[in-house]
Scaffold this motif. Structure first.
Motif, mmCIF file in Angstrom:
data_model
loop_
_atom_site.group_PDB
_atom_site.id
_atom_site.type_symbol
_atom_site.label_atom_id
_atom_site.label_comp_id
_atom_site.label_asym_id
_atom_site.label_seq_id
_atom_site.Cartn_x
_atom_site.Cartn_y
_atom_site.Cartn_z
ATOM 1 N N PHE A 15 0.803 -1.230 0.000
ATOM 2 C CA PHE A 15 0.000 0.000 0.000
ATOM 3 C C PHE A 15 0.834 1.276 0.000
ATOM 4 O O PHE A 15 0.594 2.166 -0.826
ATOM 5 C CB PHE A 15 -1.002 0.021 1.159
ATOM 6 C CG PHE A 15 -1.777 1.309 1.212
ATOM 7 C CD1 PHE A 15 -2.838 1.514 0.339
ATOM 8 C CD2 PHE A 15 -1.420 2.328 2.083
ATOM 9 C CE1 PHE A 15 -3.543 2.709 0.351
ATOM 10 C CE2 PHE A 15 -2.123 3.522 2.101
ATOM 11 C CZ PHE A 15 -3.188 3.712 1.238
ATOM 12 N N ILE A 18 2.516 1.912 -3.469
ATOM 13 C CA ILE A 18 1.510 2.112 -4.523
ATOM 14 C C ILE A 18 0.839 3.466 -4.338
ATOM 15 O O ILE A 18 0.659 4.219 -5.302
ATOM 16 C CB ILE A 18 0.455 0.980 -4.506
ATOM 17 C CG1 ILE A 18 1.110 -0.368 -4.804
ATOM 18 C CG2 ILE A 18 -0.674 1.270 -5.475
ATOM 19 C CD1 ILE A 18 1.721 -0.499 -6.168
ATOM 20 N N TYR A 19 0.495 3.811 -3.124
ATOM 21 C CA TYR A 19 -0.176 5.084 -2.864
ATOM 22 C C TYR A 19 0.716 6.260 -3.264
ATOM 23 O O TYR A 19 0.265 7.198 -3.913
ATOM 24 C CB TYR A 19 -0.575 5.187 -1.384
ATOM 25 C CG TYR A 19 -1.436 6.390 -1.100
ATOM 26 C CD1 TYR A 19 -2.812 6.320 -1.266
ATOM 27 C CD2 TYR A 19 -0.874 7.596 -0.695
ATOM 28 C CE1 TYR A 19 -3.614 7.423 -1.027
ATOM 29 C CE2 TYR A 19 -1.671 8.705 -0.453
ATOM 30 C CZ TYR A 19 -3.035 8.613 -0.621
ATOM 31 O OH TYR A 19 -3.826 9.704 -0.398
ATOM 32 N N VAL A 22 0.903 6.436 -7.125
ATOM 33 C CA VAL A 22 -0.344 6.922 -7.722
ATOM 34 C C VAL A 22 -0.556 8.401 -7.403
ATOM 35 O O VAL A 22 -0.981 9.173 -8.265
ATOM 36 C CB VAL A 22 -1.547 6.073 -7.235
ATOM 37 C CG1 VAL A 22 -2.867 6.684 -7.674
ATOM 38 C CG2 VAL A 22 -1.428 4.647 -7.747
ATOM 39 N N SER A 23 -0.244 8.817 -6.184
ATOM 40 C CA SER A 23 -0.545 10.198 -5.775
ATOM 41 C C SER A 23 0.222 11.239 -6.582
ATOM 42 O O SER A 23 -0.228 12.375 -6.689
ATOM 43 C CB SER A 23 -0.278 10.390 -4.285
ATOM 44 O OG SER A 23 1.096 10.266 -4.003
ATOM 45 N N VAL A 31 -6.994 9.428 -6.316
ATOM 46 C CA VAL A 31 -5.865 8.640 -5.823
ATOM 47 C C VAL A 31 -6.327 7.395 -5.073
ATOM 48 O O VAL A 31 -5.845 6.293 -5.336
ATOM 49 C CB VAL A 31 -4.937 9.498 -4.928
ATOM 50 C CG1 VAL A 31 -3.914 8.633 -4.207
ATOM 51 C CG2 VAL A 31 -4.242 10.564 -5.755
ATOM 52 N N GLU A 32 -7.264 7.545 -4.153
ATOM 53 C CA GLU A 32 -7.699 6.395 -3.357
ATOM 54 C C GLU A 32 -8.389 5.337 -4.207
ATOM 55 O O GLU A 32 -8.159 4.135 -4.022
ATOM 56 C CB GLU A 32 -8.603 6.854 -2.214
ATOM 57 C CG GLU A 32 -7.840 7.630 -1.162
ATOM 58 C CD GLU A 32 -8.705 8.082 -0.004
ATOM 59 O OE1 GLU A 32 -9.886 7.685 0.068
ATOM 60 O OE2 GLU A 32 -8.183 8.836 0.832
ATOM 61 N N THR A 35 -5.711 3.592 -6.387
ATOM 62 C CA THR A 35 -4.894 2.742 -5.524
ATOM 63 C C THR A 35 -5.649 1.471 -5.140
ATOM 64 O O THR A 35 -5.091 0.371 -5.177
ATOM 65 C CB THR A 35 -4.467 3.515 -4.258
ATOM 66 O OG1 THR A 35 -3.744 4.678 -4.649
ATOM 67 C CG2 THR A 35 -3.604 2.659 -3.345
ATOM 68 N N ALA A 63 0.518 -1.102 -11.495
ATOM 69 C CA ALA A 63 0.132 0.297 -11.270
ATOM 70 C C ALA A 63 0.367 1.148 -12.514
ATOM 71 O O ALA A 63 -0.472 1.991 -12.855
ATOM 72 C CB ALA A 63 0.902 0.867 -10.082
#
Length: 169
Positions: A15, A18-19, A22-23, A31-32, A35, A63
């Motif tokens: 997490f 990846i977060y 992506v952010s 984003v959420e 993700t 991703a």
């Protein structure tokens, strides 16, 4: 990952990376969701993973494809651009030198190409090897090394105040 790895264990391992990945690449409002979609895809495809020790690199490869899919399906959605941040942020409030540095680094990164930002994040921030980054981005290790060299050189020139000599390319 052992066969009995729980979702919570997998989630805890992938997490944060990846977060962060992506952010930087999608609008804050998405984003959420993006993700979560990536984590679900990783979990569903986990039995197909051959090298269990390469979970993070494999998840980032998923991703990259998911973010590309996001922009293909959201053509009207604008890409996130660091340079769109209000410039008055520093002027209107009493911020420390740390905030000034963070903003100027963000502005310099925004002037680099997306591929250069990818390689800087994956190699220098996340600590992946050139081979792992090559696999994630679908290119060769030599291309990653070359791109990182150009990205660092471009970043340095932009950060030092010469945006015409660095940047996208």
């Amino acid at each position: 990952m052992e066969a009995d790895s729980s979702f919570d264990e997998i989630y805890e391992k992938i997490f944060p990376i990846i977060y962060r990945f992506v952010s930087i690449r999608v609008p804050k409002s998405d984003v959420e969701d993006v993700t979560a979609e990536i984590i679900v895809k990783v979990w569903r495809a986990l039995p197909e993973l051959v090298k269990k020790e390469a979970l993070k690199a494999w998840a980032l490869k998923i991703a990259v494809r998911q973010i590309a899919d996001f922009y293909r399906t959201h053509k009207n959605s604008s890409r996130i651009l660091l340079e769109e941040r209000p410039k008055s942020f520093l002027k209107d409030s009493d911020q420390s030198d740390t905030w000034a540095t963070i903003l100027s680094v963000g502005e310099a990164l925004a002037m680099l190409s997306p591929q250069q930002v990818n390689v800087i994040q994956l190699r220098l921030i996340e600590g992946f090897s050139a081979g792992e980054v090559a696999e994630i981005l679908g290119t060769s290790q030599q291309a990653v090394d070359s791109l990182l060299y150009r990205a660092k050189k471009g970043f340095r020139k932009i950060y030092q105040g010469d945006p015409d000599k660095g940047g996208r390319g």
